[in-house]
Design a protein around this motif. Structure first.
Motif, PDB file in Angstrom:
ATOM      1  N   GLU A  21      40.585 -42.931  33.244  1.00 19.12           N
ATOM      2  CA  GLU A  21      39.911 -43.189  34.713  1.00 19.12           C
ATOM      3  C   GLU A  21      38.523 -42.522  34.880  1.00 19.12           C
ATOM      4  N   THR A  24      35.931 -44.235  32.224  1.00 19.76           N
ATOM      5  CA  THR A  24      35.825 -45.760  32.783  1.00 19.76           C
ATOM      6  C   THR A  24      34.935 -45.626  34.123  1.00 19.76           C
ATOM      7  N   SER A  25      35.347 -44.863  35.209  1.00 19.78           N
ATOM      8  CA  SER A  25      34.309 -44.809  36.256  1.00 19.78           C
ATOM      9  C   SER A  25      32.932 -44.510  35.952  1.00 19.78           C
ATOM     10  N   THR A  26      33.045 -43.395  35.034  1.00 16.37           N
ATOM     11  CA  THR A  26      31.532 -42.893  34.627  1.00 16.37           C
ATOM     12  C   THR A  26      30.469 -43.821  33.922  1.00 16.37           C
ATOM     13  N   ARG A  28      31.230 -47.194  34.163  1.00 18.40           N
ATOM     14  CA  ARG A  28      30.716 -48.167  35.117  1.00 18.40           C
ATOM     15  C   ARG A  28      29.666 -47.748  35.962  1.00 18.40           C
ATOM     16  N   MET A  29      29.562 -46.688  36.427  1.00  7.01           N
ATOM     17  CA  MET A  29      28.462 -46.332  37.141  1.00  7.01           C
ATOM     18  C   MET A  29      27.263 -46.147  36.479  1.00  7.01           C
ATOM     19  N   GLU A  85      31.987 -35.843  34.410  1.00 11.03           N
ATOM     20  CA  GLU A  85      31.068 -37.108  34.513  1.00 11.03           C
ATOM     21  C   GLU A  85      29.835 -36.856  33.641  1.00 11.03           C
TER      22      GLU A  85
END
Length: 151
Positions: A21, A24-26, A28-29, A85
């Motif tokens: 997660e 993935t989130s980093t 995506r950002m 991140e």
């Protein structure tokens, strides 16, 4: 499409499949920031690898500043998330110069341009930034240029 952007996309998909997660989130950002940079201006365009690298550097700097702010405010959990991140983004950035390497490059750039004194700070910074080529943050480079110019 730039190869760095392709690598970011492929790594994000791999992280998504691995259910990582944080990565993935980093990513995506980071890809959203790249997309925003692509549509900034009058017409949409593909960014070069150097431009994507500049966007990633800016995002990594935001993470470091946010981590410091959260740590100062006593929010250790949020600071740890921002730091993590930043570490994900650091995988895609060039290795940062050590202080000794930075000092050597800046002194070489200042000597080559014959820069001395406060009046030549702007041209000296331009020469030093070109010599460093994104391998150190602007604040570190500026501090070293000031120190060597005796300001």
């Amino acid at each position: 499409m730039s190869t760095l952007k392709d690598r970011l996309t492929a790594d994000m998909r791999s992280a998504l499949k691995a259910r990582d997660e944080l990565t993935t989130s980093t990513l995506r950002m980071a890809l959203a920031a790249v997309g925003n940079a692509e549509v900034a201006g009058k017409a949409k365009r593909e960014l070069t690898d150097d431009e994507v690298l500049a966007v990633l550097t800016k995002e990594a700097k935001k993470r470091r500043e946010a981590a410091t702010a959260f740590a100062d405010a006593g929010r250790a959990e949020q600071a740890a998330k921002e730091t993590a991140e930043g570490e994900v983004l650091d995988r895609y950035l060039p290795k940062q110069l050590s202080d000794a390497e930075l000092t050597e490059l800046v002194s070489g750039a200042l000597a080559a341009g014959g820069f001395t004194g406060k009046a030549q700070m702007g041209p000296a910074m331009k020469a030093a930034q070109a010599a460093v080529a994104g391998q150190a943050e602007g604040g570190r480079v500026a501090a070293e240029v000031r120190r060597q110019l005796g300001l």
